[in-house]
Scaffold this motif. Sequence first.
Motif, short mmCIF file in Angstrom:
data_model
loop_
_atom_site.label_atom_id
_atom_site.label_comp_id
_atom_site.label_asym_id
_atom_site.label_seq_id
_atom_site.Cartn_x
_atom_site.Cartn_y
_atom_site.Cartn_z
N UNK A 9 0.72 -0.80 0.27
CA UNK A 9 -0.15 -0.59 -0.44
C UNK A 9 1.37 1.62 0.13
N UNK A 10 0.79 2.01 -0.89
CA UNK A 10 1.56 4.12 -0.86
C UNK A 10 2.46 3.58 -1.71
N UNK A 11 3.11 2.26 -2.94
CA UNK A 11 3.79 2.57 -3.73
C UNK A 11 3.23 2.90 -4.94
N UNK A 12 4.56 3.33 -5.69
CA UNK A 12 3.65 3.63 -6.77
C UNK A 12 4.80 2.94 -8.22
N UNK A 13 4.66 2.86 -9.13
CA UNK A 13 5.52 1.81 -10.10
C UNK A 13 6.47 2.30 -10.21
N UNK A 14 7.63 0.94 -10.04
CA UNK A 14 9.13 1.17 -9.82
C UNK A 14 9.44 1.65 -9.35
N UNK A 15 8.80 1.96 -7.63
CA UNK A 15 9.16 1.60 -6.18
C UNK A 15 9.59 0.56 -5.94
N UNK A 16 10.49 0.81 -4.86
CA UNK A 16 11.02 -0.88 -4.24
C UNK A 16 10.70 -0.56 -2.61
N UNK A 17 10.79 -1.90 -1.77
CA UNK A 17 10.73 -1.58 -0.24
C UNK A 17 11.33 -2.87 0.12
N UNK A 18 11.65 -2.76 1.83
CA UNK A 18 12.65 -4.25 1.53
C UNK A 18 11.71 -3.75 3.45
N UNK A 19 11.31 -4.99 4.21
CA UNK A 19 10.57 -5.18 5.43
C UNK A 19 9.96 -6.80 5.78
N UNK A 20 10.18 -6.90 7.56
CA UNK A 20 10.30 -7.89 7.68
C UNK A 20 8.83 -8.12 8.04
N UNK A 21 8.54 -9.88 7.12
CA UNK A 21 7.62 -10.72 7.62
C UNK A 21 7.62 -11.51 8.60
N UNK A 22 6.53 -11.88 9.59
CA UNK A 22 6.57 -12.66 10.35
C UNK A 22 6.08 -13.35 10.16
N UNK A 23 6.52 -15.20 9.65
CA UNK A 23 5.68 -16.35 9.46
C UNK A 23 3.88 -16.73 10.68
N UNK A 24 3.36 -16.73 10.14
CA UNK A 24 2.37 -17.53 11.75
C UNK A 24 3.00 -19.06 12.17
N UNK A 25 3.07 -19.34 12.91
CA UNK A 25 3.52 -20.62 13.87
C UNK A 25 2.40 -21.60 12.93
N UNK A 26 1.13 -21.50 12.54
CA UNK A 26 0.40 -22.44 11.53
C UNK A 26 0.52 -22.72 9.86
N UNK A 27 1.82 -21.60 10.13
CA UNK A 27 1.14 -21.57 8.15
C UNK A 27 1.27 -22.16 7.66
N UNK A 28 0.94 -22.77 6.45
CA UNK A 28 0.66 -24.07 6.10
C UNK A 28 2.69 -24.28 5.10
N UNK A 29 3.35 -23.37 4.64
CA UNK A 29 4.64 -23.99 4.44
C UNK A 29 5.64 -24.10 6.30
N UNK A 30 5.60 -25.55 6.13
CA UNK A 30 6.77 -25.25 7.28
C UNK A 30 8.22 -25.55 7.50
N UNK A 31 8.86 -25.17 6.16
CA UNK A 31 9.88 -24.67 6.41
C UNK A 31 10.15 -23.06 7.07
N UNK A 32 9.11 -22.36 6.54
CA UNK A 32 9.44 -21.41 6.96
C UNK A 32 7.69 -20.77 8.76
N UNK A 33 6.92 -21.76 8.46
CA UNK A 33 6.11 -21.83 10.17
C UNK A 33 7.01 -20.96 10.96
N UNK A 34 6.83 -19.86 11.60
CA UNK A 34 7.41 -19.62 13.21
C UNK A 34 8.29 -18.54 13.02
N UNK A 35 8.64 -18.69 11.03
CA UNK A 35 9.82 -17.70 11.12
C UNK A 35 9.82 -16.35 10.50
#
Length: 447
Positions: free
Chosen positions: A215-241
């Motif tokens: 949200x708030x980005x314009x075409x061509x813009x980039x952003x780096x951000x942290x994302x915490x995967x839920x403990x019950x996330x369907x991808x077991x390799x990244x769940x909780x990380x």
Amino acid sequence: MATAVETLDKLERRITISFPISEVQSEVEKRLKVRARTAKAPGFRPGKVPMKMVAAQYGYQVETEVLNDKVGQAFSVAANENKLRVAGYPKIEPKNAEGAVEGSLSFDATFEIYPEFVVGDLSAAEVEQVKTEVSDAEIDKTIDILRKQRVHFHTKGEQGAHGDGGEPVAQNGDRATLDFVGKIDGVEFAGGKADDFAFVLGEGRMLPEFEAATLGLKSGESKTFPLAFPEDYHGKDVAGKTAEFTITLKKLEWAHLPEVDAEFAKSLGVEDGDLAKMRADIKENLEREVKGRVKAKTKDSVMDALVKAVEFDVPKALVEQDGQRLAEMTRQDMAQRGMNVKDVPFPPELFTAQAERRVRLGLILAELVKANNLQATPEQIKAQVEDFAQSYEDPQQVVKYYYSDRNRLAEVEALVLEENVVNYVLGKSKVTDKVLPFDELMGNNAQ
């Protein structure tokens, strides 16, 4: 010959079946002679094989067939003579030597019978009769859904026939196309990278942190951000990380919903584009859907009331059979959905409670129909088929479809019979009208 019927339990019975060994031997010899006419063996012409060889080759099989036939016939005769309504199949076991009659073969047949019960006074039974109205608000909401199904996307910020969509900044409702890459501890992970990935903001397809970063980005813009995967996330390799994502917005489009005009009405099948007729058609379709769901809700309430009002013991054999049938139906349904269930166990015991209710209701309905002449009439069946056919482009073809197959017609007959029972119970029980909001009835599907 059969002994008197023994009562072992509430519904369990046993009878002993006996017949002379000579009868079995005589029948076996007769069938072997018939088999010998076409029997083949090396060195012999067909039909010329010695009886000893025929007996050696087919004797056990023929003897088993004869015994099964004899026991089955004797059991059927005994059940008819004693006016027994047998539930399921009898369990046949050879009689032990102590109880056997010399020169005879004896078998114990253990089985269950159908329970004897009467559906009594239903005046105290409580039933909820559901009612739901289709108002203009429901029609408007349905039109909004139909508009969203016909949405068109245009590049945001560029002038077109429908406008420019406003400031070219990502907002809810826009379709964003972006590249992204995710890393955990500086290392890319499987499924964490994509190019030209498109999704509509606000639909909840992506994790909240991902949408918030877009949200708030314009075409061509980039952003780096942290994302915490839920403990019950369907991808077991990244769940909780927690991963670090970098996204680059490549394309931003705004949603153009079609106007509710004559062209829109034509797209819904209203040939002359009349908006009033379009609303009438939508209302008719909604009322048909509501009618079906209201009937189902009321029927469920009636069935619950009947289960509470009528108590009796249910034959275990019928429950086991229905449990096996439900297990197999579940397996087939999951397989049709693309799931690999080849080695997945489906114990019938998991379905025992459901099977017992189904069997109990089946017996209650059969008794009600028999005692009160609630059978489906040809006129009722025809009316139900015609009702089904109304929602199709060629109703007459649908009518022919049902009447061309006895099994299909039997399904309709069963539905009519259930409706007859429901109406009968509604006329005898304590009925409470319950007004159910449209969205609640539809399971919020209309939102």
